[in-house]
Design a protein around this motif. Structure first.
Motif, PDB file in Angstrom:
ATOM      1  N   MET A   1      14.956 -29.864  12.482  1.00 19.67           N
ATOM      2  CA  MET A   1      15.383 -31.021  11.688  1.00 19.67           C
ATOM      3  C   MET A   1      16.215 -30.542  10.500  1.00 19.67           C
ATOM      4  N   SER A   2      17.341 -31.221  10.236  1.00 23.12           N
ATOM      5  CA  SER A   2      18.168 -30.841   9.099  1.00 23.12           C
ATOM      6  C   SER A   2      17.438 -31.149   7.794  1.00 23.12           C
ATOM      7  N   THR A   3      17.883 -30.506   6.729  1.00 23.25           N
ATOM      8  CA  THR A   3      17.254 -30.732   5.422  1.00 23.25           C
ATOM      9  C   THR A   3      17.380 -32.195   5.013  1.00 23.25           C
ATOM     10  N   ARG A   4      18.555 -32.771   5.215  1.00 22.27           N
ATOM     11  CA  ARG A   4      18.751 -34.173   4.816  1.00 22.27           C
ATOM     12  C   ARG A   4      17.859 -35.107   5.627  1.00 22.27           C
ATOM     13  N   ALA A   5      17.710 -34.828   6.920  1.00 30.39           N
ATOM     14  CA  ALA A   5      16.815 -35.638   7.746  1.00 30.39           C
ATOM     15  C   ALA A   5      15.372 -35.500   7.272  1.00 30.39           C
ATOM     16  N   ALA A   6      15.003 -34.277   6.868  1.00 27.81           N
ATOM     17  CA  ALA A   6      13.636 -34.045   6.377  1.00 27.81           C
ATOM     18  C   ALA A   6      13.379 -34.844   5.102  1.00 27.81           C
ATOM     19  N   VAL A   7      14.392 -34.901   4.228  1.00 25.18           N
ATOM     20  CA  VAL A   7      14.254 -35.685   2.990  1.00 25.18           C
ATOM     21  C   VAL A   7      14.185 -37.184   3.319  1.00 25.18           C
ATOM     22  N   ALA A   8      15.036 -37.627   4.225  1.00 23.20           N
ATOM     23  CA  ALA A   8      15.082 -39.051   4.579  1.00 23.20           C
ATOM     24  C   ALA A   8      13.786 -39.508   5.264  1.00 23.20           C
ATOM     25  N   ASP A   9      13.164 -38.601   6.037  1.00 21.34           N
ATOM     26  CA  ASP A   9      11.960 -38.964   6.796  1.00 21.34           C
ATOM     27  C   ASP A   9      10.657 -38.647   6.062  1.00 21.34           C
ATOM     28  N   ALA A  10      10.748 -38.057   4.878  1.00 19.30           N
ATOM     29  CA  ALA A  10       9.547 -37.604   4.160  1.00 19.30           C
ATOM     30  C   ALA A  10       8.595 -38.763   3.888  1.00 19.30           C
ATOM     31  N   ARG A  11       7.313 -38.533   4.172  1.00 15.54           N
ATOM     32  CA  ARG A  11       6.302 -39.569   3.940  1.00 15.54           C
ATOM     33  C   ARG A  11       5.863 -39.633   2.480  1.00 15.54           C
ATOM     34  N   LEU A  12       5.920 -38.495   1.812  1.00 15.58           N
ATOM     35  CA  LEU A  12       5.529 -38.422   0.396  1.00 15.58           C
ATOM     36  C   LEU A  12       6.653 -37.722  -0.368  1.00 15.58           C
ATOM     37  N   VAL A  13       7.262 -38.450  -1.291  1.00 16.93           N
ATOM     38  CA  VAL A  13       8.448 -37.952  -1.998  1.00 16.93           C
ATOM     39  C   VAL A  13       8.178 -37.915  -3.497  1.00 16.93           C
ATOM     40  N   VAL A  14       8.579 -36.813  -4.137  1.00 14.70           N
ATOM     41  CA  VAL A  14       8.602 -36.768  -5.597  1.00 14.70           C
ATOM     42  C   VAL A  14      10.040 -36.990  -6.043  1.00 14.70           C
ATOM     43  N   VAL A  15      10.242 -37.970  -6.931  1.00 16.26           N
ATOM     44  CA  VAL A  15      11.574 -38.291  -7.460  1.00 16.26           C
ATOM     45  C   VAL A  15      11.574 -37.962  -8.937  1.00 16.26           C
ATOM     46  N   LYS A  16      12.547 -37.169  -9.375  1.00 18.78           N
ATOM     47  CA  LYS A  16      12.647 -36.844 -10.787  1.00 18.78           C
ATOM     48  C   LYS A  16      13.928 -37.446 -11.351  1.00 18.78           C
ATOM     49  N   VAL A  17      13.825 -38.112 -12.512  1.00 15.72           N
ATOM     50  CA  VAL A  17      15.008 -38.675 -13.147  1.00 15.72           C
ATOM     51  C   VAL A  17      15.083 -38.181 -14.588  1.00 15.72           C
ATOM     52  N   GLY A  18      16.317 -37.852 -15.015  1.00 16.57           N
ATOM     53  CA  GLY A  18      16.516 -37.305 -16.351  1.00 16.57           C
ATOM     54  C   GLY A  18      16.769 -38.372 -17.405  1.00 16.57           C
ATOM     55  N   SER A  19      16.624 -37.970 -18.663  1.00 14.64           N
ATOM     56  CA  SER A  19      16.821 -38.901 -19.793  1.00 14.64           C
ATOM     57  C   SER A  19      18.186 -39.569 -19.753  1.00 14.64           C
ATOM     58  N   SER A  20      19.217 -38.775 -19.474  1.00 18.44           N
ATOM     59  CA  SER A  20      20.583 -39.301 -19.549  1.00 18.44           C
ATOM     60  C   SER A  20      20.827 -40.391 -18.516  1.00 18.44           C
ATOM     61  N   SER A  21      20.010 -40.420 -17.455  1.00 25.10           N
ATOM     62  CA  SER A  21      20.189 -41.418 -16.400  1.00 25.10           C
ATOM     63  C   SER A  21      19.482 -42.730 -16.718  1.00 25.10           C
ATOM     64  N   LEU A  22      18.709 -42.757 -17.797  1.00 25.53           N
ATOM     65  CA  LEU A  22      17.931 -43.954 -18.143  1.00 25.53           C
ATOM     66  C   LEU A  22      18.317 -44.548 -19.489  1.00 25.53           C
ATOM     67  N   THR A  23      19.195 -43.862 -20.215  1.00 24.87           N
ATOM     68  CA  THR A  23      19.479 -44.271 -21.598  1.00 24.87           C
ATOM     69  C   THR A  23      20.958 -44.574 -21.793  1.00 24.87           C
TER      70      THR A  23
END
Length: 370
Positions: A1-23
């Protein structure tokens, strides 16, 4: 499985967002940006995945209410801003996720919570239970009590540690940059890197150490380090722009994908390799380096040439080769003052009470292949 497919199919995902993306540029929370992120996460939830959000932005969110114009440099003011901002940020997430009938649980961690094995297990249990109860855990560094000495330094590393802590199937790092480049695209021509299969793909990358907005502490250097940390421990990573969150959390056809570089380490071995603080160093001769790294054998006193640090039995120490390169980490069976009389001696020449391994193979994690 490609890395992108693994990310797309992941059952449990950690998402990190930075300050600059929220302010906003002025430093306050941007409700529209936050809602867009929450919509993307809710979409992933609706598709059947569990999501843990590691969110920066507490200090930035606290600046405007306190009438502070720019991110403070002194720790006390940062902590004051964080104490106000944690509530502002938490309330914003509660309100935004409520639009999708989703509940939020805030989890504030210090480096100590990951460094100390008992705390690590406790954080693991809390996050796992929140997920089981259907909530979206929102994790942040506890900036109000963290000191310079015990900070993660940035939430990118925290996100990588959390991803392994809870056994995530993928880590998605969202920021104000749309991919990894070999230089800063704002300063001139830079090559976009879309796939990272190994260390050779990122050789020559010049990564900055602070975010473009000046509101965060991360920058590309910390994202690259976090992506390599997670992928080396068996967690595929996608680095993308927060404005591409819907795609990043959907088909994963944006940004830079980092392929896994090894087998997933057990929780305990990952903690030992990446999370625990080391309190000393043991320098090994070439034979001991080969025994530890290649043969995965225990470390005996005969292979040690020098020690530094003030450690006690049960502490984590780093093992280096003769050039000073860290090749492994492990849990020592001896106090620092005991070792000078033992190093360099064959086990059979030592008193019976001193013949045990300095570090048992089960308590050793080689790092050379990373």
């Amino acid at each position: 499985m490609s890395t992108r497919a693994a990310v797309a199919d992941a059952r449990l995902v950690v998402v990190k967002v930075g300050s600059s993306s929220l302010t906003t540029a002025e430093g306050g929370l941007d409700p529209a940006r936050l809602d867009d992120l929450v919509d993307a996460i809710a979409g992933r939830r609706a598709a059947g995945s569990q999501v843990v959000l590691v969110s920066s932005g507490a200090i930035a969110a606290g600046l405007a209410p306190l009438g502070i114009a720019r991110r403070p440099r002194d720790l006390a003011t940062q902590q004051a801003a964080a104490s106000v901002g944690q509530i502002v940020l938490g309330h914003a997430y509660v309100a935004s996720f409520a639009r999708h009938s989703l509940r939020v649980g805030q989890v504030l961690l210090t480096a100590d919570d990951v460094v100390r094995r008992s705390h690590y297990r406790n954080a693991q249990r809390t996050l796992t239970r929140l997920l089981a109860l259907g909530a979206v855990p929102v994790v942040n560094e506890n900036d109000t009590v963290a000191t310079d000495e015990i900070r993660f330094g940035d939430n990118d590393r925290l996100a990588a540690l959390v991803a392994h802590l809870i056994g995530a199937d993928a880590l998605v790092l969202l920021s104000d940059v749309d991919a990894l480049y070999d230089g800063d695209p704002r300063l001139g021509p830079a090559r976009r890197i879309t796939e990272v299969a190994g260390g050779s793909d990122v050789e020559g990358v010049r990564a900055g150490t602070s975010g473009a907005s000046g509101l965060g502490t991360g920058g590309m250097a910390s994202k690259l380090a976090a992506a390599r940390l997670a992928s080396a421990a068996g967690v595929p990573v996608l680095l993308a722009a927060a404005t591409d969150a819907v795609n990043a959390l959907g088909p994963a056809e944006v940004g830079t994908a980092f392929a896994t570089a090894g087998r997933r380490l057990s929780s305990r071995r990952f903690w030992l390799a990446y999370a625990a603080d080391s309190t000393g160093t043991l320098t090994l001769d070439d034979g001991a380096v080969a025994a530890v790294v290649r043969d995965r054998r225990s470390l005996l006193a005969a292979g040690i040439t020098a020690t530094t640090g003030d450690f006690v039995a049960g502490d984590v120490v780093e093992l280096t080769d003769q050039s000073g390169n860290v090749i492994a980490r492990g849990i020592t069976n001896y106090d620092a003052p005991e070792l000078p009389d033992l190093i360099g001696h064959q086990s059979h020449t030592l008193p019976t009470s001193r013949r045990r391994e300095v570090i048992h193979a089960d308590d050793l994690v080689p790092l050379a292949h990373h």
